[in-house]
Enzyme design. Structure first.
Site, mmCIF file in Angstrom:
data_model
loop_
_atom_site.group_PDB
_atom_site.id
_atom_site.type_symbol
_atom_site.label_atom_id
_atom_site.label_comp_id
_atom_site.label_asym_id
_atom_site.label_seq_id
_atom_site.Cartn_x
_atom_site.Cartn_y
_atom_site.Cartn_z
ATOM 1 N N LYS A 22 0.838 -1.210 0.000
ATOM 2 C CA LYS A 22 0.000 0.000 0.000
ATOM 3 C C LYS A 22 0.874 1.262 0.000
ATOM 4 O O LYS A 22 0.668 2.169 -0.801
ATOM 5 C CB LYS A 22 -0.931 0.013 1.233
ATOM 6 N N ARG A 97 -10.051 0.916 8.297
ATOM 7 C CA ARG A 97 -9.612 -0.419 8.708
ATOM 8 C C ARG A 97 -10.668 -1.154 9.484
ATOM 9 O O ARG A 97 -10.463 -2.300 9.874
ATOM 10 C CB ARG A 97 -8.395 -0.256 9.589
ATOM 11 N N ARG A 136 11.820 -4.914 5.284
ATOM 12 C CA ARG A 136 11.568 -3.520 4.891
ATOM 13 C C ARG A 136 12.435 -2.522 5.667
ATOM 14 O O ARG A 136 12.666 -2.672 6.854
ATOM 15 C CB ARG A 136 10.101 -3.188 5.151
ATOM 16 N N ARG A 169 14.293 1.121 10.467
ATOM 17 C CA ARG A 169 13.325 0.009 10.417
ATOM 18 C C ARG A 169 12.269 0.246 11.486
ATOM 19 O O ARG A 169 12.570 0.789 12.544
ATOM 20 C CB ARG A 169 14.036 -1.327 10.673
ATOM 21 N N ARG A 181 -0.728 -8.490 13.310
ATOM 22 C CA ARG A 181 -1.285 -7.503 12.372
ATOM 23 C C ARG A 181 -2.102 -8.201 11.283
ATOM 24 O O ARG A 181 -3.146 -7.694 10.844
ATOM 25 C CB ARG A 181 -0.156 -6.663 11.762
HETATM 26 P P1 AP5 Z 1 4.874 -1.611 1.892
HETATM 27 O O1 AP5 Z 1 4.493 -0.834 0.679
HETATM 28 O O2 AP5 Z 1 5.627 -0.893 2.950
HETATM 29 O O3 AP5 Z 1 3.581 -2.354 2.472
HETATM 30 P P2 AP5 Z 1 2.294 -1.796 3.196
HETATM 31 O O4 AP5 Z 1 1.116 -2.456 2.603
HETATM 32 O O5 AP5 Z 1 2.307 -0.289 3.215
HETATM 33 O O6 AP5 Z 1 2.556 -2.424 4.622
HETATM 34 P P3 AP5 Z 1 2.510 -1.809 6.078
HETATM 35 O O7 AP5 Z 1 3.209 -2.810 6.946
HETATM 36 O O8 AP5 Z 1 3.021 -0.412 6.127
HETATM 37 O O9 AP5 Z 1 1.010 -1.829 6.357
HETATM 38 P P4 AP5 Z 1 0.335 -1.861 7.676
HETATM 39 O O10 AP5 Z 1 -1.039 -1.722 7.222
HETATM 40 O O11 AP5 Z 1 0.595 -3.026 8.551
HETATM 41 O O12 AP5 Z 1 1.036 -0.652 8.484
HETATM 42 P P5 AP5 Z 1 0.507 0.804 8.862
HETATM 43 O O13 AP5 Z 1 1.666 1.698 8.926
HETATM 44 O O14 AP5 Z 1 -0.670 1.184 8.023
HETATM 45 O O15 AP5 Z 1 5.707 -2.881 1.408
HETATM 46 C C1 AP5 Z 1 6.312 -3.761 2.351
HETATM 47 C C2 AP5 Z 1 7.709 -4.170 1.847
HETATM 48 O O16 AP5 Z 1 7.559 -4.983 0.684
HETATM 49 C C3 AP5 Z 1 8.581 -2.970 1.428
HETATM 50 O O17 AP5 Z 1 9.902 -3.229 1.812
HETATM 51 C C4 AP5 Z 1 8.452 -2.923 -0.106
HETATM 52 O O18 AP5 Z 1 9.658 -2.432 -0.706
HETATM 53 C C5 AP5 Z 1 8.210 -4.384 -0.456
HETATM 54 N N1 AP5 Z 1 7.282 -4.530 -1.574
HETATM 55 C C6 AP5 Z 1 6.175 -3.781 -1.844
HETATM 56 N N2 AP5 Z 1 5.562 -4.239 -2.955
HETATM 57 C C7 AP5 Z 1 6.263 -5.309 -3.371
HETATM 58 C C8 AP5 Z 1 6.130 -6.213 -4.468
HETATM 59 N N3 AP5 Z 1 5.132 -6.113 -5.345
HETATM 60 N N4 AP5 Z 1 7.049 -7.202 -4.578
HETATM 61 C C9 AP5 Z 1 8.079 -7.331 -3.699
HETATM 62 N N5 AP5 Z 1 8.266 -6.484 -2.649
HETATM 63 C C10 AP5 Z 1 7.372 -5.499 -2.489
HETATM 64 O O19 AP5 Z 1 -0.074 0.551 10.333
HETATM 65 C C11 AP5 Z 1 0.787 0.270 11.427
HETATM 66 C C12 AP5 Z 1 -0.054 0.170 12.687
HETATM 67 O O20 AP5 Z 1 -0.716 1.431 12.941
HETATM 68 C C13 AP5 Z 1 -1.184 -0.860 12.649
HETATM 69 O O21 AP5 Z 1 -0.722 -2.146 13.001
HETATM 70 C C14 AP5 Z 1 -2.152 -0.262 13.700
HETATM 71 O O22 AP5 Z 1 -1.722 -0.535 15.013
HETATM 72 C C15 AP5 Z 1 -2.027 1.234 13.458
HETATM 73 N N6 AP5 Z 1 -2.994 1.755 12.478
HETATM 74 C C16 AP5 Z 1 -2.707 2.321 11.261
HETATM 75 N N7 AP5 Z 1 -3.825 2.708 10.647
HETATM 76 C C17 AP5 Z 1 -4.857 2.380 11.481
HETATM 77 C C18 AP5 Z 1 -6.269 2.501 11.379
HETATM 78 N N8 AP5 Z 1 -6.852 3.050 10.288
HETATM 79 N N9 AP5 Z 1 -7.025 2.036 12.404
HETATM 80 C C19 AP5 Z 1 -6.458 1.500 13.506
HETATM 81 N N10 AP5 Z 1 -5.116 1.333 13.665
HETATM 82 C C20 AP5 Z 1 -4.330 1.782 12.652
#
Ligand code: AP5
Length: 227
Positions: A22, A97, A136, A169, A181
């Site tokens: 994402k 979410r 990552r 990281r 997660r």
């Molecule tokens: P990346 O693009 O970073 O993946 P992502 O989908 O953004 O993953 P996240 O881990 O950031 O999502 P998340 O939803 O768990 O975290 P968030 O910060 O929202 O890609 C991952 C890796 O793979 C990278 O190294 C990239 O280079 C590689 N990659 C990408 N595409 C690829 C491909 N096609 N092939 C190979 N490699 C690839 O949330 C964190 C925390 O915040 C949550 O756990 C929760 O506690 C809280 N939170 C956030 N939003 C909310 C909400 N709306 N409600 C409640 N709690 C929330």
């Protein structure tokens, strides 16, 4: 389609489990279309770093891989959506979410005379997500994302985008927390795929392909919904 020829403000939702790509895709869309990436994860991490009340409440929940309360997330998101740079359109990365967040988003957009352009489900295999997330890292200066195996800077130790030399990281990017997660995603967020399907705005992309090919698929969707 270019930022100049886009005729409608886009509201694009990216749905997918941790590691689905994402953030990677949202940043690419931001550059290509002039849309603003709104990542509730990034906004919450900024609140934690700033030590605000919301950040203090969110910190332990995020470290455990759970979901922060709708109340806190909605307050942060509404403040960000009120900023003028969002007028061209937004990419919601990691929001909504929960069903409660999805309903609150509908109400917020209705107040602003906007509607969802597309909610894109990034379809991936859970097993591969642990590898993606645990490899990552990001540029400490501009936030550009990298991966130990899948996306390294062209020049070792130097960010492609800003030339920064420091990388970091995330504390929650370990196999144990990723498991929690993923569980939270399937329990609370995956039902939104049906929610947006019923509203006729759901799109699906294969998130297991190469980063550039997924970007091309998403670009076609943005072109279509903003024409
Ligand atoms: P990346 O693009 O970073 O993946 P992502 O989908 O953004 O993953 P996240 O881990 O950031 O999502 P998340 O939803 O768990 O975290 P968030 O910060 O929202 O890609 C991952 C890796 O793979 C990278 O190294 C990239 O280079 C590689 N990659 C990408 N595409 C690829 C491909 N096609 N092939 C190979 N490699 C690839 O949330 C964190 C925390 O915040 C949550 O756990 C929760 O506690 C809280 N939170 C956030 N939003 C909310 C909400 N709306 N409600 C409640 N709690 C929330």
């Amino acid at each position: 389609m270019t930022p100049e020829t886009m005729t409608k403000a886009a509201v694009l939702i990216l749905l997918g489990p941790p590691g689905a790509g994402k953030g990677t895709q949202a940043r690419m869309l931001e550059e290509r279309y002039g849309l603003v990436q709104l990542s509730t994860g990034d906004l919450l991490r900024a609140a934690v770093a700033a030590g605000t009340d919301a950040g203090r409440a969110a910190k332990s929940v995020m470290e455990a891989g759970g979901l922060v309360s709708d109340e806190i997330v909605l307050a942060i998101l509404k403040d960000r959506m009120a900023e003028p740079d969002t007028a061209k359109g937004v990419i919601l990365d990691g929001f909504p979410r929960t069903p409660g967040q999805a309903e609150a988003l509908d109400a917020l957009l209705a107040e602003q005379g906007l509607k969802i352009s597309a909610a894109v489900s990034m379809e991936v295999d859970d097993a591969a997500m642990v590898t993606r997330v645990s490899g990552r890292y990001t540029c400490a200066d501009c936030g550009e994302g990298y991966h130990d195996s899948f996306k390294q800077p062209a020049v070792d130790g130097c960010c492609d985008k800003c030339g920064g030399k420091a990388f970091k990281r995330r504390a929650d990017d370990n196999a144990e927390t990723v498991g929690a997660r993923l569980t939270a995603y399937h329990a609370s967020t995956a039902p939104l795929i049906a929610y947006y399907g019923q509203r006729g705005v759901l799109r699906k992309v294969d998130g297991m392909g190469a980063i550039d090919s997924i970007a091309a698929d998403l670009g076609r969707i943005v072109d279509e919904v903003t024409a």
